[in-house]
Structure formats: structure tokens, C-alpha cells
Design a protein around this motif. Structure first.
Motif, PDB file in Angstrom:
ATOM      1  N   LYS A  26       0.836  -1.202   0.000  1.00  0.00           N
ATOM      2  CA  LYS A  26       0.000   0.000   0.000  1.00  0.00           C
ATOM      3  C   LYS A  26       0.875   1.257   0.000  1.00  0.00           C
ATOM      4  CE  LYS A  26      -3.763   2.151   2.615  1.00  0.00           C
ATOM      5  NZ  LYS A  26      -4.621   2.028   3.802  1.00  0.00           N
ATOM      6  N   LEU A  27       1.925   1.259   0.813  1.00  0.00           N
ATOM      7  CA  LEU A  27       2.843   2.391   0.873  1.00  0.00           C
ATOM      8  C   LEU A  27       3.475   2.651  -0.488  1.00  0.00           C
ATOM      9  CD1 LEU A  27       4.526   4.496   2.524  1.00  0.00           C
ATOM     10  CD2 LEU A  27       6.223   2.674   2.777  1.00  0.00           C
ATOM     11  N   LEU A  28       3.982   1.603  -1.119  1.00  0.00           N
ATOM     12  CA  LEU A  28       4.652   1.756  -2.413  1.00  0.00           C
ATOM     13  C   LEU A  28       3.691   2.253  -3.493  1.00  0.00           C
ATOM     14  CD1 LEU A  28       6.808  -1.458  -2.226  1.00  0.00           C
ATOM     15  CD2 LEU A  28       7.633   0.893  -2.025  1.00  0.00           C
ATOM     16  N   CYS A  29       2.477   1.761  -3.495  1.00  0.00           N
ATOM     17  CA  CYS A  29       1.481   2.216  -4.479  1.00  0.00           C
ATOM     18  C   CYS A  29       1.143   3.690  -4.273  1.00  0.00           C
ATOM     19  CB  CYS A  29       0.220   1.367  -4.391  1.00  0.00           C
ATOM     20  SG  CYS A  29       0.434  -0.300  -5.038  1.00  0.00           S
ATOM     21  N   GLU A  30       0.987   4.095  -3.020  1.00  0.00           N
ATOM     22  CA  GLU A  30       0.658   5.497  -2.739  1.00  0.00           C
ATOM     23  C   GLU A  30       1.829   6.420  -3.047  1.00  0.00           C
ATOM     24  OE1 GLU A  30      -2.531   6.549  -2.055  1.00  0.00           O
ATOM     25  OE2 GLU A  30      -2.907   4.442  -2.476  1.00  0.00           O
ATOM     26  N   ILE A  31       3.042   5.980  -2.784  1.00  0.00           N
ATOM     27  CA  ILE A  31       4.224   6.779  -3.133  1.00  0.00           C
ATOM     28  C   ILE A  31       4.275   6.982  -4.637  1.00  0.00           C
ATOM     29  CG2 ILE A  31       6.754   6.718  -3.320  1.00  0.00           C
ATOM     30  CD1 ILE A  31       6.767   5.406  -0.536  1.00  0.00           C
ATOM     31  N   ALA A  32       4.073   5.918  -5.388  1.00  0.00           N
ATOM     32  CA  ALA A  32       4.125   5.997  -6.848  1.00  0.00           C
ATOM     33  C   ALA A  32       3.050   6.936  -7.390  1.00  0.00           C
ATOM     34  CB  ALA A  32       3.979   4.604  -7.443  1.00  0.00           C
ATOM     35  N   ARG A  33       1.906   6.983  -6.736  1.00  0.00           N
ATOM     36  CA  ARG A  33       0.819   7.853  -7.166  1.00  0.00           C
ATOM     37  C   ARG A  33       0.984   9.282  -6.657  1.00  0.00           C
ATOM     38  NH1 ARG A  33      -4.042   5.715  -4.743  1.00  0.00           N
ATOM     39  NH2 ARG A  33      -5.045   7.428  -5.815  1.00  0.00           N
ATOM     40  N   GLY A  34       1.961   9.493  -5.768  1.00  0.00           N
ATOM     41  CA  GLY A  34       2.192  10.824  -5.209  1.00  0.00           C
ATOM     42  C   GLY A  34       1.188  11.181  -4.122  1.00  0.00           C
ATOM     43  N   CYS A  35       0.649  10.175  -3.458  1.00  0.00           N
ATOM     44  CA  CYS A  35      -0.373  10.391  -2.428  1.00  0.00           C
ATOM     45  C   CYS A  35       0.194  10.164  -1.035  1.00  0.00           C
ATOM     46  CB  CYS A  35      -1.543   9.437  -2.643  1.00  0.00           C
ATOM     47  SG  CYS A  35      -2.397   9.702  -4.189  1.00  0.00           S
ATOM     48  N   ALA A  36      -0.452  10.779  -0.060  1.00  0.00           N
ATOM     49  CA  ALA A  36      -0.086  10.561   1.342  1.00  0.00           C
ATOM     50  C   ALA A  36      -0.790   9.311   1.849  1.00  0.00           C
ATOM     51  CB  ALA A  36      -0.503  11.763   2.180  1.00  0.00           C
ATOM     52  N   ILE A  37      -0.215   8.718   2.875  1.00  0.00           N
ATOM     53  CA  ILE A  37      -0.821   7.526   3.480  1.00  0.00           C
ATOM     54  C   ILE A  37      -0.757   7.684   4.996  1.00  0.00           C
ATOM     55  CG2 ILE A  37       1.311   6.190   3.413  1.00  0.00           C
ATOM     56  CD1 ILE A  37      -0.488   3.754   2.712  1.00  0.00           C
ATOM     57  N   ASP A  38      -1.778   7.219   5.671  1.00  0.00           N
ATOM     58  CA  ASP A  38      -1.889   7.397   7.113  1.00  0.00           C
ATOM     59  C   ASP A  38      -2.133   6.039   7.764  1.00  0.00           C
ATOM     60  OD1 ASP A  38      -2.472   8.139   9.714  1.00  0.00           O
ATOM     61  OD2 ASP A  38      -3.955   9.639   9.159  1.00  0.00           O
ATOM     62  N   TYR A  39      -1.210   5.608   8.612  1.00  0.00           N
ATOM     63  CA  TYR A  39      -1.324   4.320   9.294  1.00  0.00           C
ATOM     64  C   TYR A  39      -1.779   4.461  10.746  1.00  0.00           C
ATOM     65  CZ  TYR A  39       1.093   2.109   5.400  1.00  0.00           C
ATOM     66  OH  TYR A  39       1.428   1.640   4.164  1.00  0.00           O
ATOM     67  N   ARG A  40      -2.121   5.672  11.150  1.00  0.00           N
ATOM     68  CA  ARG A  40      -2.535   5.865  12.540  1.00  0.00           C
ATOM     69  C   ARG A  40      -3.819   5.105  12.844  1.00  0.00           C
ATOM     70  NH1 ARG A  40      -2.801  12.202  12.783  1.00  0.00           N
ATOM     71  NH2 ARG A  40      -3.667  11.743  10.743  1.00  0.00           N
ATOM     72  N   ALA A  41      -3.934   4.694  14.079  1.00  0.00           N
ATOM     73  CA  ALA A  41      -5.158   4.021  14.528  1.00  0.00           C
ATOM     74  C   ALA A  41      -6.208   5.080  14.830  1.00  0.00           C
ATOM     75  CB  ALA A  41      -4.871   3.209  15.784  1.00  0.00           C
ATOM     76  N   GLU A  42      -7.447   4.726  14.615  1.00  0.00           N
ATOM     77  CA  GLU A  42      -8.538   5.624  14.966  1.00  0.00           C
ATOM     78  C   GLU A  42      -8.733   5.580  16.476  1.00  0.00           C
ATOM     79  OE1 GLU A  42     -10.324   7.606  12.917  1.00  0.00           O
ATOM     80  OE2 GLU A  42      -9.003   6.965  11.301  1.00  0.00           O
ATOM     81  N   CYS A  43      -8.870   6.739  17.085  1.00  0.00           N
ATOM     82  CA  CYS A  43      -9.161   6.777  18.513  1.00  0.00           C
ATOM     83  C   CYS A  43      -9.860   8.083  18.846  1.00  0.00           C
ATOM     84  CB  CYS A  43      -7.899   6.595  19.349  1.00  0.00           C
ATOM     85  SG  CYS A  43      -6.620   7.792  19.027  1.00  0.00           S
ATOM     86  N   GLU A  44     -10.666   8.035  19.871  1.00  0.00           N
ATOM     87  CA  GLU A  44     -11.401   9.220  20.300  1.00  0.00           C
ATOM     88  C   GLU A  44     -10.529  10.064  21.214  1.00  0.00           C
ATOM     89  OE1 GLU A  44     -15.400   8.530  21.753  1.00  0.00           O
ATOM     90  OE2 GLU A  44     -15.297   6.511  20.881  1.00  0.00           O
ATOM     91  N   LYS A  45     -10.807  11.387  21.224  1.00  0.00           N
ATOM     92  CA  LYS A  45     -10.066  12.286  22.105  1.00  0.00           C
ATOM     93  C   LYS A  45     -11.018  12.932  23.102  1.00  0.00           C
ATOM     94  CE  LYS A  45      -6.247  13.334  19.099  1.00  0.00           C
ATOM     95  NZ  LYS A  45      -5.406  14.373  18.535  1.00  0.00           N
ATOM     96  N   ASN A  46     -10.475  13.197  24.288  1.00  0.00           N
ATOM     97  CA  ASN A  46     -11.210  13.941  25.299  1.00  0.00           C
ATOM     98  C   ASN A  46     -11.201  15.413  24.929  1.00  0.00           C
ATOM     99  OD1 ASN A  46     -11.723  11.686  27.043  1.00  0.00           O
ATOM    100  ND2 ASN A  46      -9.563  11.755  27.614  1.00  0.00           N
ATOM    101  N   GLU A  47     -11.950  16.224  25.675  1.00  0.00           N
ATOM    102  CA  GLU A  47     -11.998  17.666  25.407  1.00  0.00           C
ATOM    103  C   GLU A  47     -10.626  18.319  25.499  1.00  0.00           C
ATOM    104  OE1 GLU A  47     -15.000  19.829  27.540  1.00  0.00           O
ATOM    105  OE2 GLU A  47     -16.494  18.290  27.123  1.00  0.00           O
ATOM    106  N   ASP A  48      -9.762  17.808  26.372  1.00  0.00           N
ATOM    107  CA  ASP A  48      -8.428  18.391  26.523  1.00  0.00           C
ATOM    108  C   ASP A  48      -7.421  17.802  25.534  1.00  0.00           C
ATOM    109  OD1 ASP A  48      -8.077  15.887  27.546  1.00  0.00           O
ATOM    110  OD2 ASP A  48      -7.205  16.538  29.445  1.00  0.00           O
ATOM    111  N   ASP A  49      -7.907  17.107  24.515  1.00  0.00           N
ATOM    112  CA  ASP A  49      -7.101  16.550  23.428  1.00  0.00           C
ATOM    113  C   ASP A  49      -6.259  15.338  23.829  1.00  0.00           C
ATOM    114  OD1 ASP A  49      -7.023  16.835  20.706  1.00  0.00           O
ATOM    115  OD2 ASP A  49      -5.127  17.910  20.702  1.00  0.00           O
TER     116      ASP A  49
END
Length: 84
Positions: A26-49
Motif C-alpha cells: 500500500k505504501l509503495l502504491c501510494e508513493i508511486a501515485r504521489g499520495c499521502a498515506i496514514d497508518y494511525r489508529a482511529e481513537c477518540e479524544k477527550n476535550e483536553d485533546d
């Protein structure tokens, strides 16, 4: 017939690394296309971030990139000359 840029990069990387995991492909395909890729996990944040639900510390193969692949991408001078 022209190859897609991601095909060129994937072929070149498979010559260097025997087997790529899904995250690396996935990384190599996105690099070749000139796109950014995000591997961060989804998580909720409190009001104080601060994190409400911390991401799973057990990273799976879907988010694992080998350091030597990243190093290769940064240092191999031929990577920038692959067809776009």
C-alpha cells in the motif's frame, strides 16, 4: 504499453525484498501515485485533546513497515527515476 508507476515501484522493490506485506504494498502504491498515506489508529479524544481510547499497542501487519524498506526508499537513487 506503459507500466503504471506503482507497478514499476512494486517490481523494483520485489527485486530487492523477497516478500512485501500488505502495508508495504500500500505504501509503495501510494508513493508511486504521489499520495499521502496514514497508518494511525482511529481513537477518540477527550476535550483536553488527550486520548480517550488509546490505540491498540499490538500493531498488526496491516500497519507494519520494515525499516530497511523505508531506508531503501530514502537512499536508492534509482527510485526517483522510475517512470511516472
Amino acid at each position: 504499453m506503459n507500466e503504471k508507476p506503482e507497478s514499476s515501484l512494486l517490481v523494483r522493490s520485489q527485486e530487492t525484498f523477497s516478500e512485501l506485506n500488505p502495508a508495504e504494498k500500500k505504501l509503495l502504491c501510494e508513493i508511486a501515485r504521489g499520495c499521502a498515506i496514514d497508518y494511525r489508529a482511529e481513537c477518540e479524544k477527550n476535550e483536553d485533546d488527550t486520548l480517550k481510547n488509546a490505540p491498540d499497542p499490538d500493531w498488526g501487519v496491516d500497519r507494519t513497515l520494515r525499516a530497511n524498506l523505508i531506508r531503501w526508499l530514502c537512499l536508492d537513487s534509482e527510485i526517483g527515476t522510475l517512470p511516472a
